[in-house]
Design a protein around this motif. Structure first.
Motif, PDB file in Angstrom:
ATOM      1  N   ALA A  57      -3.026   2.575  -6.557  1.00 25.86           N
ATOM      2  CA  ALA A  57      -3.400   3.837  -5.931  1.00 25.86           C
ATOM      3  C   ALA A  57      -3.644   4.903  -6.980  1.00 25.86           C
ATOM      4  O   ALA A  57      -3.158   4.813  -8.109  1.00 25.86           O
ATOM      5  CB  ALA A  57      -2.301   4.300  -4.961  1.00 25.86           C
ATOM      6  N   ALA A  68      -1.257  -3.962  -4.832  1.00 23.16           N
ATOM      7  CA  ALA A  68      -1.825  -2.674  -4.430  1.00 23.16           C
ATOM      8  C   ALA A  68      -1.806  -1.725  -5.612  1.00 23.16           C
ATOM      9  O   ALA A  68      -0.898  -1.752  -6.445  1.00 23.16           O
ATOM     10  CB  ALA A  68      -1.039  -2.073  -3.262  1.00 23.16           C
ATOM     11  N   CYS A 121      -5.561  -2.163  -1.666  1.00 21.23           N
ATOM     12  CA  CYS A 121      -4.416  -3.014  -1.347  1.00 21.23           C
ATOM     13  C   CYS A 121      -4.888  -4.306  -0.702  1.00 21.23           C
ATOM     14  O   CYS A 121      -5.822  -4.318   0.098  1.00 21.23           O
ATOM     15  CB  CYS A 121      -3.439  -2.291  -0.420  1.00 21.23           C
ATOM     16  SG  CYS A 121      -4.181  -1.710   1.116  1.00 21.23           S
ATOM     17  N   VAL A 132      -0.423   4.375   5.925  1.00 24.14           N
ATOM     18  CA  VAL A 132       0.016   5.093   4.724  1.00 24.14           C
ATOM     19  C   VAL A 132       0.247   6.563   5.052  1.00 24.14           C
ATOM     20  O   VAL A 132       1.251   7.159   4.628  1.00 24.14           O
ATOM     21  CB  VAL A 132      -1.029   4.948   3.600  1.00 24.14           C
ATOM     22  CG1 VAL A 132      -0.708   5.885   2.438  1.00 24.14           C
ATOM     23  CG2 VAL A 132      -1.074   3.506   3.104  1.00 24.14           C
ATOM     24  N   VAL A 150      -6.335   4.283  -2.193  1.00 28.10           N
ATOM     25  CA  VAL A 150      -5.504   3.092  -2.361  1.00 28.10           C
ATOM     26  C   VAL A 150      -6.377   1.844  -2.266  1.00 28.10           C
ATOM     27  O   VAL A 150      -7.260   1.757  -1.409  1.00 28.10           O
ATOM     28  CB  VAL A 150      -4.402   3.021  -1.279  1.00 28.10           C
ATOM     29  CG1 VAL A 150      -3.478   1.823  -1.523  1.00 28.10           C
ATOM     30  CG2 VAL A 150      -3.612   4.318  -1.210  1.00 28.10           C
ATOM     31  N   ALA A 193      -5.002   3.001   6.089  1.00 28.17           N
ATOM     32  CA  ALA A 193      -4.896   4.405   5.691  1.00 28.17           C
ATOM     33  C   ALA A 193      -4.029   5.192   6.666  1.00 28.17           C
ATOM     34  O   ALA A 193      -3.239   6.056   6.261  1.00 28.17           O
ATOM     35  CB  ALA A 193      -6.288   5.026   5.593  1.00 28.17           C
ATOM     36  N   CYS A 249      -8.089   3.979   2.183  1.00 26.14           N
ATOM     37  CA  CYS A 249      -7.577   2.691   1.735  1.00 26.14           C
ATOM     38  C   CYS A 249      -8.725   1.685   1.696  1.00 26.14           C
ATOM     39  O   CYS A 249      -9.482   1.565   2.660  1.00 26.14           O
ATOM     40  CB  CYS A 249      -6.499   2.164   2.674  1.00 26.14           C
ATOM     41  SG  CYS A 249      -4.893   2.951   2.466  1.00 26.14           S
ATOM     42  N   THR A 293      -9.556  -2.239   1.550  1.00 29.86           N
ATOM     43  CA  THR A 293      -8.899  -3.529   1.788  1.00 29.86           C
ATOM     44  C   THR A 293      -9.789  -4.427   2.625  1.00 29.86           C
ATOM     45  O   THR A 293     -10.620  -3.947   3.402  1.00 29.86           O
ATOM     46  CB  THR A 293      -7.549  -3.343   2.499  1.00 29.86           C
ATOM     47  OG1 THR A 293      -6.862  -4.590   2.573  1.00 29.86           O
ATOM     48  CG2 THR A 293      -7.725  -2.764   3.884  1.00 29.86           C
ATOM     49  N   ALA A 303       0.827  -1.210   0.000  1.00 31.66           N
ATOM     50  CA  ALA A 303       0.000   0.000   0.000  1.00 31.66           C
ATOM     51  C   ALA A 303       0.857   1.253   0.000  1.00 31.66           C
ATOM     52  O   ALA A 303       0.599   2.211  -0.744  1.00 31.66           O
ATOM     53  CB  ALA A 303      -0.935  -0.004   1.206  1.00 31.66           C
ATOM     54  N   ASP A 310     -10.194   3.425   6.411  1.00 35.09           N
ATOM     55  CA  ASP A 310     -10.288   2.265   5.533  1.00 35.09           C
ATOM     56  C   ASP A 310     -11.727   2.046   5.093  1.00 35.09           C
ATOM     57  O   ASP A 310     -12.671   2.401   5.811  1.00 35.09           O
ATOM     58  CB  ASP A 310      -9.803   1.003   6.245  1.00 35.09           C
ATOM     59  CG  ASP A 310      -8.286   0.928   6.356  1.00 35.09           C
ATOM     60  OD1 ASP A 310      -7.608   1.850   5.864  1.00 35.09           O
ATOM     61  OD2 ASP A 310      -7.791  -0.047   6.955  1.00 35.09           O
ATOM     62  N   CYS A 365      -7.157  10.591   2.914  1.00 43.19           N
ATOM     63  CA  CYS A 365      -6.480   9.335   2.580  1.00 43.19           C
ATOM     64  C   CYS A 365      -7.431   8.184   2.862  1.00 43.19           C
ATOM     65  O   CYS A 365      -7.861   7.994   4.009  1.00 43.19           O
ATOM     66  CB  CYS A 365      -5.195   9.188   3.395  1.00 43.19           C
ATOM     67  SG  CYS A 365      -4.270   7.659   3.060  1.00 43.19           S
ATOM     68  N   ALA A 391       1.025   3.939  -3.060  1.00 40.13           N
ATOM     69  CA  ALA A 391       0.614   5.302  -2.726  1.00 40.13           C
ATOM     70  C   ALA A 391       1.742   6.294  -2.991  1.00 40.13           C
ATOM     71  O   ALA A 391       1.509   7.397  -3.514  1.00 40.13           O
ATOM     72  CB  ALA A 391       0.186   5.367  -1.266  1.00 40.13           C
TER      73      ALA A 391
END
Length: 315
Positions: A165, A163, A141, A95, A139, A92, A79, A81, A56, A109, A77, A60
């Protein structure tokens, strides 16, 4: 509400390649059985030094560098998943830390399985409009290899790690349309806390029927909302679960098969990562250029589905 567009992409896949022949050494299967039913010939599994988090962060970072923005420019941000390394902290948040993003920004997330990246795009749009920011990092991932039962040949041959992004931005003149939905059920599931195992379970035939019926619905809804047909977009990027699913949709819709990108032969099903990985490949290969319109469709566990018509604006 302002619309959203993609300005850059990035991807990361593990170094370990696992072929169908490799799997045939540990489970009762063979290359012909897998490839003819799915189109998958190999996939990537994380090594001991790799994880959902490392993938990830790498994807990213590549997307952020390609955007030519500073970490301080990112205003959200997200993510997507189902296989993060921790229940908390979120992917997230990890990241955010590794990329040095600002602290006072929404960071979370999204769990919508294979539809997750497109859910994340829509979440980013809402967050940016709500908090007055311009740019977001989205993202997708997965490290699905750690969720596989390697004695179950119906599932262990399908999935891989990876992953992808994208950096997105709000735009006054962007053409954008989305569709999201869910049909709660256990056709695909992973047992969580309180269970002795955490393996992927799937009812393959039911999922195939669901996918081949819901993708045309998504595409028709996107066409109605955006005013753009399949012929009007540069590429259609579907979740890369099974080649036969995409081929069935193409036949059913009497569409140009050249519009529908496929890369499951090299990566397998990477769930939330599959759409952004495919998108980054298209950008890298020059098959998607600045100003091109894209149609993207995801479907998977939940059951969930999502679609978006969105412009790749470039930097």
């Amino acid at each position: 509400m302002k619309n959203i567009e993609i300005i850059s992409t990035g991807r990361a896949v593990p170094s370990k390649v696992v072929t169908n022949d490799d799997l045939a050494k540990i489970v009762d299967t063979n290359d012909e059985w897998i490839s003819t039913r799915t189109g998958i010939r190999e996939r990537r599994f994380c090594s001991e030094e790799e994880s959902a988090t490392t993938l990830a962060v790498e994807a990213a970072r590549k997307a952020l560098e390609a955007s030519q923005l500073a970490p301080s420019d990112i205003g959200a941000c997200i993510c997507a998943t189902i296989s993060g390394d921790y229940a908390t902290p979120s992917m997230a948040c990890l990241v955010q830390r590794e990329l040095g993003l600002r602290e006072p920004i929404p960071t979370l997330d999204v769990n919508a399985a294979c539809s997750g990246f497109l859910y994340g795009i829509e979440v980013a749009r809402g967050l940016l409009n709500g908090c007055g920011e311009k740019y977001a990092l989205v993202v997708g991932c997965e490290q699905l290899s750690k969720l596989l039962d390697m004695t179950d040949r119906s599932t262990c041959v399908l999935f891989g790690d990876g992953a992808g992004a994208a950096v997105v931005r709000l735009s006054e003149d962007a053409t954008y349309a989305s569709t999201l939905g869910a049909r709660g059920g256990f056709e695909i599931n992973v047992e969580g806390a309180g269970h002795g195992t955490s393996h992927i379970h799937m009812q393959g035939q039911e999922v195939f029927k669901f996918a081949t019926s819901i993708i045309p619905v998504c595409i028709r809804q996107l066409q109605e909302k955006s005013g753009l047909s399949v012929e009007d977009v540069s590429r259609v990027v579907c979740h890369q679960a099974n080649e036969r699913i995409i081929d069935s949709v193409v036949r059913r819709m009497k569409a140009d098969p050249g519009k529908f990108y496929k890369n499951m032969d090299r990566f397998g099903n990477t769930s939330a990562a599959s759409v952004p990985i495919a998108l980054d490949e298209l950008v890298e290969n020059g098959d998607v250029k600045a100003g091109d319109m894209l149609m993207m469709v995801g479907f998977g566990a939940g059951l969930t589905w999502a679609g978006a018509v969105i412009r790749y604006a470039g930097v």
